[in-house]
Design a protein around this motif. Structure first.
Motif, PDB file in Angstrom:
ATOM      1  N   SER B 115      -6.070  -7.813  -1.500  1.00  0.00           N
ATOM      2  CA  SER B 115      -5.231  -7.451  -0.353  1.00  0.00           C
ATOM      3  C   SER B 115      -5.902  -7.874   0.953  1.00  0.00           C
ATOM      4  N   TYR B 116      -7.235  -7.814   1.005  1.00  0.00           N
ATOM      5  CA  TYR B 116      -7.954  -8.278   2.199  1.00  0.00           C
ATOM      6  C   TYR B 116      -7.685  -9.760   2.421  1.00  0.00           C
ATOM      7  N   THR B 117      -7.800 -10.548   1.346  1.00  0.00           N
ATOM      8  CA  THR B 117      -7.606 -11.997   1.451  1.00  0.00           C
ATOM      9  C   THR B 117      -6.168 -12.320   1.862  1.00  0.00           C
ATOM     10  N   LEU B 118      -5.204 -11.625   1.229  1.00  0.00           N
ATOM     11  CA  LEU B 118      -3.799 -11.849   1.579  1.00  0.00           C
ATOM     12  C   LEU B 118      -3.547 -11.505   3.048  1.00  0.00           C
ATOM     13  N   ALA B 119      -4.117 -10.392   3.491  1.00  0.00           N
ATOM     14  CA  ALA B 119      -3.890  -9.964   4.874  1.00  0.00           C
ATOM     15  C   ALA B 119      -4.461 -10.988   5.861  1.00  0.00           C
ATOM     16  N   GLN B 120      -5.638 -11.542   5.535  1.00  0.00           N
ATOM     17  CA  GLN B 120      -6.207 -12.558   6.437  1.00  0.00           C
ATOM     18  C   GLN B 120      -5.318 -13.792   6.482  1.00  0.00           C
ATOM     19  N   ALA B 121      -4.687 -14.132   5.358  1.00  0.00           N
ATOM     20  CA  ALA B 121      -3.768 -15.275   5.329  1.00  0.00           C
ATOM     21  C   ALA B 121      -2.513 -14.963   6.149  1.00  0.00           C
ATOM     22  N   ASP B 134       8.634  -9.772  10.655  1.00  0.00           N
ATOM     23  CA  ASP B 134       9.342  -8.498  10.769  1.00  0.00           C
ATOM     24  C   ASP B 134       9.030  -7.626   9.549  1.00  0.00           C
ATOM     25  N   LEU B 135       9.050  -8.279   8.405  1.00  0.00           N
ATOM     26  CA  LEU B 135       8.754  -7.558   7.162  1.00  0.00           C
ATOM     27  C   LEU B 135       7.822  -8.387   6.291  1.00  0.00           C
ATOM     28  N   VAL B 136       6.933  -7.696   5.605  1.00  0.00           N
ATOM     29  CA  VAL B 136       6.211  -8.295   4.484  1.00  0.00           C
ATOM     30  C   VAL B 136       6.700  -7.546   3.243  1.00  0.00           C
ATOM     31  N   LEU B 137       7.230  -8.276   2.275  1.00  0.00           N
ATOM     32  CA  LEU B 137       7.744  -7.652   1.048  1.00  0.00           C
ATOM     33  C   LEU B 137       6.886  -8.057  -0.145  1.00  0.00           C
ATOM     34  N   VAL B 152       0.599  -1.691  -0.462  1.00  0.00           N
ATOM     35  CA  VAL B 152       0.052  -0.653   0.415  1.00  0.00           C
ATOM     36  C   VAL B 152      -1.264  -1.119   1.050  1.00  0.00           C
ATOM     37  N   GLN B 153      -2.136  -1.721   0.251  1.00  0.00           N
ATOM     38  CA  GLN B 153      -3.448  -2.101   0.779  1.00  0.00           C
ATOM     39  C   GLN B 153      -3.347  -3.256   1.774  1.00  0.00           C
ATOM     40  N   THR B 154      -2.429  -4.194   1.523  1.00  0.00           N
ATOM     41  CA  THR B 154      -2.233  -5.280   2.490  1.00  0.00           C
ATOM     42  C   THR B 154      -1.753  -4.700   3.817  1.00  0.00           C
ATOM     43  N   ALA B 155      -0.851  -3.731   3.748  1.00  0.00           N
ATOM     44  CA  ALA B 155      -0.375  -3.064   4.972  1.00  0.00           C
ATOM     45  C   ALA B 155      -1.527  -2.399   5.717  1.00  0.00           C
ATOM     46  N   GLU B 156      -2.416  -1.748   4.976  1.00  0.00           N
ATOM     47  CA  GLU B 156      -3.553  -1.063   5.610  1.00  0.00           C
ATOM     48  C   GLU B 156      -4.461  -2.053   6.334  1.00  0.00           C
ATOM     49  N   GLU B 193      10.001  -2.089  12.318  1.00  0.00           N
ATOM     50  CA  GLU B 193       9.276  -3.342  12.100  1.00  0.00           C
ATOM     51  C   GLU B 193       8.100  -3.398  13.079  1.00  0.00           C
ATOM     52  N   PRO B 194       7.020  -4.056  12.719  1.00  0.00           N
ATOM     53  CA  PRO B 194       6.768  -4.726  11.444  1.00  0.00           C
ATOM     54  C   PRO B 194       6.312  -3.729  10.379  1.00  0.00           C
ATOM     55  N   ALA B 195       6.791  -3.931   9.172  1.00  0.00           N
ATOM     56  CA  ALA B 195       6.454  -3.004   8.093  1.00  0.00           C
ATOM     57  C   ALA B 195       6.170  -3.794   6.817  1.00  0.00           C
ATOM     58  N   VAL B 196       5.494  -3.139   5.899  1.00  0.00           N
ATOM     59  CA  VAL B 196       5.223  -3.736   4.585  1.00  0.00           C
ATOM     60  C   VAL B 196       5.914  -2.876   3.534  1.00  0.00           C
ATOM     61  N   ILE B 197       6.704  -3.511   2.682  1.00  0.00           N
ATOM     62  CA  ILE B 197       7.526  -2.774   1.721  1.00  0.00           C
ATOM     63  C   ILE B 197       7.229  -3.248   0.306  1.00  0.00           C
ATOM     64  N   GLY B 198       6.990  -2.303  -0.596  1.00  0.00           N
ATOM     65  CA  GLY B 198       6.880  -2.628  -2.024  1.00  0.00           C
ATOM     66  C   GLY B 198       8.184  -2.229  -2.700  1.00  0.00           C
ATOM     67  N   VAL B 199       8.832  -3.168  -3.387  1.00  0.00           N
ATOM     68  CA  VAL B 199      10.121  -2.865  -4.012  1.00  0.00           C
ATOM     69  C   VAL B 199       9.944  -2.633  -5.514  1.00  0.00           C
ATOM     70  N   THR B 200      10.979  -2.049  -6.128  1.00  0.00           N
ATOM     71  CA  THR B 200      10.969  -1.881  -7.586  1.00  0.00           C
ATOM     72  C   THR B 200      12.038  -2.783  -8.204  1.00  0.00           C
ATOM     73  N   ARG B 201      12.014  -2.834  -9.507  1.00  0.00           N
ATOM     74  CA  ARG B 201      12.891  -3.789 -10.197  1.00  0.00           C
ATOM     75  C   ARG B 201      14.364  -3.424 -10.109  1.00  0.00           C
ATOM     76  N   ASP B 202      14.696  -2.206  -9.752  1.00  0.00           N
ATOM     77  CA  ASP B 202      16.116  -1.841  -9.699  1.00  0.00           C
ATOM     78  C   ASP B 202      16.729  -2.058  -8.318  1.00  0.00           C
TER      79      ASP B 202
END
Lengths: 313, 281
Positions: B115-121, B134-137, B152-156, B193-202
């Motif tokens: 998540s640290y690496t993704l956030a830096q990217a 606006d959103l990171v999904l 969650v960790q990327t958002a943090e 926004e800006p927010a980070v959202i984790g979605v589920t399969r449904d």
């Protein structure tokens, strides 16, 4: 981290039996050695997260245990970043290895494999964090309610009570942070399968919505609860997501579990390992579920469900 | 033409975190080598994680709703270079551009280091573009690790508000409305926004890749970055930067007797009822 270095354990309690399960497991692993502290908070995750962060700074536990619920899954990973520490997700066991190190056993590939992980640098101020699915560890038989059980054993930090007394604000500190705007009931609360003594579970092998309906009827007549596998849920027969057993669903511990048309993917079987008796009916004699069953029957699921419905009348 | 007033909320810029994983349909072929305590997954093809697909679908729908011409959906993955075709697939589904982080230095990362690496990217992409997404999904829980940590960790790391396990999502005028299930109730949240959202399969049914999509994907940019391209603290990436350390893997032991319960469905039914009575129920 060596298990002997764990002097204080902080357990997150969100008003779910999972806190008692975590406490009982911790007592099994660590005995009377460490001090146990329970932090009680519900509601919006921003408040619970803030309170957990503040109290971890203040209390300096070496280990933090959090139920992997909707709220817990929001808090645990966030704390991992804030304290620059490791989080062991969805532990199926917590144990001390031959070298006295604390090992967390976690599933991978939906439970196909499990592996030990370690959080070697954990210490006070940088605690190890572990999450556990509800139902994964048994509740002690004498548990009663959480207030009594935890009250006799731990110090309790009651965030809800502090908020009610106006000592802290329930509003979020963060600008633009998510706040709860509505709570609506779920059609089938998860409690149905969590507390059932008899669980009748259907897999993809049921084959049709018609057979699923029969299975629901059977569960009702037996005084039990109907449950499903992920494959049955995805088939769209009307199974409820909250009654899915498995890695991405719930772990259960009924006295009797009866599975119909279930292949036995690890994703599912790791959720039923705590059942007293497992009976499986599947027309495929080589189904993996049979290896994890006390009793097996190689039959078409519908035929046995029909016979049971006739027998009960 | 850009409208001068509140142009920001007339369209959306969305980033989707995409994870290539071993095909979950081939779960049975994953074995554990008992001697070494390691996973054997040779020959199992990589696919886009199912919930990553849901996240991309949700992004595409929000972009379409807010005006597809001006809205943009980018995808970002950290994976070995062999998984590059998974990003091409995401482009063929409809993403406008793709970023891929590949480096040996990222290998062995746990969710903290990932998540640290993704956030830096994310920060680098935003710096280059001159705006904040606006959103990171992302998917909440991947089919391989399944920790539910990375969104969650990327958002943090980014210092943004987050919510995961989201089964319904809508954005109006910069206000994000997300619904998640708890064990007992449905919870509706509002955030900005800006927010980070984790979605589920449904949350939706992801679209299929079309022939036209594959043709269009060829023209869309795919940027490959190594550790040198990012501003990173290498003590927080890869195995070195991971606070958790893997030990031995094993297959779960779940052996039971598997005694035959009867020779006919009727006998099986009688046997089941006997067992239930014996259990005192």
């Amino acid at each position: 981290m060596k298990a002997e270095n764990v002097r204080k354990i902080l357990i997150f309690d969100q008003g779910d039996p999972v806190a008692i399960q975590l406490l009982a497991k911790a007592e099994e692993v660590f005995g009377d050695g460490p001090e146990y502290v329970v932090l009680r908070a519900r509601g919006t995750h921003n408040l619970a997260l803030t309170m957990m962060e503040e109290n971890i700074r203040g209390e300096e536990p070496e280990l933090v245990l959090i139920g992997a619920t909707a709220l817990g899954e929001e808090i645990a990973p966030a704390l991992g970043v804030r304290f620059e520490t490791g989080v062991a997700a969805h532990c199926v066991d917590i144990r001390v290895n031959e070298e006295g190190r604390l090992a967390y056993v976690i599933p991978a590939f939906g439970g196909r494999a499990v592996g030990e992980i370690f959080i070697p640098d954990a210490a006070a101020g940088r605690p190890a964090i572990a999450t556990v699915k509800p139902g994964m560890f048994p509740e002690p038989a004498d548990a009663g309610n959480c207030d009594d059980y935890a009250g006799q054993r731990c110090r309790i930090i009651d965030v809800d009570a502090m908020a009610a007394d106006g000592e802290i604000s329930h509003g979020s500190k963060a600008q633009g942070a998510f706040r709860m705007v509505e709570v609506s009931p779920r059609e089938h609360p998860a409690g149905n399968i969590a507390d059932a003594d008899i669980i009748v579970c259907g897999g993809y092998g049921l084959g049709s919505e018609e057979v699923w309906r029969k299975l629901e009827k059977l569960a009702e007549k037996l005084g039990g609860a109907a449950a499903c596998t992920r494959a049955a849920l995805d088939a769209g027969w009307g199974c409820a997501e909250e009654s899915m057993i498995g890695t991405s669903g719930r772990a259960v511990r009924p006295k009797v579990y009866i599975g119909f048309g279930i292949s036995g993917a690890a994703h599912h079987t790791c959720g039923i390992a705590g059942a007293d008796t497992i009976i499986s009916i599947n027309s495929d004699g080589d189904a993996e579920i049979f290896a994890a069953s006390d009793y097996k029957g190689v039959f078409d699921a519908e035929k046995v469900i029909d016979a049971l419905l006739r027998e009960i009348g | 033409m850009h409208s001068p007033r509140r142009s920001h909320h007339l369209f959306m810029n969305i980033l989707v975190l995409v994870k290539p994983v071993p095909d979950p349909e081939r779960e049975k072929d994953i074995k554990v080598d008992v001697a070494s305590g390691r996973l054997i997954r040779e020959g199992i093809p990589m696919v886009i994680d199912p919930e990553s697909r849901n996240a991309l679908e949700a992004a595409l729908q929000l972009a379409e709703k807010s005006g597809r011409e001006q809205s943009a959906v980018a995808v970002l993955a950290m994976a070995p270079e062999q998984a590059r075709d998974k990003l091409t697939e995401a482009l063929a589904m409809g993403a406008d551009e793709a970023y891929m982080l590949s480096d040996r230095a990222f290998g062995g990362a746990d969710t903290f280091a990932t998540s640290y690496t993704l956030a830096q990217a994310v920060r680098k992409i935003e710096d280059e573009k001159g705006f904040v997404f606006d959103l990171v999904l992302a998917g909440t829980s991947s089919s391989d690790g399944g920790t539910s940590h990375v969104a969650v960790q990327t958002a943090e790391w980014l210092g943004r508000t987050h919510i995961s396990n989201v089964c319904s999502l809508d954005v109006n005028d910069g206000v994000v409305r997300a619904v998640k299930r708890s064990e007992e109730v449905m919870l509706s949240f509002e955030g900005e926004e800006p927010a980070v959202i984790g979605v589920t399969r449904d949350i939706n049914r992801p679209r299929f890749v079309t022939a036209m999509g594959i043709i269009k994907a060829r023209k869309r940019p795919l940027t490959l970055w190594s550790a040198d391209d990012l501003e990173i603290d290498t003590m927080r990436t890869g195995l070195v930067g991971s606070p958790t350390r893997p030990g031995r893997m094993f297959e779960p032991e779940q052996k039971r007797a598997g005694e035959t319960i009867g020779d006919t469905p009727e006998e099986a039914a009688a046997g089941i009822l006997r067992i239930i009575r014996k259990a005192g129920l």
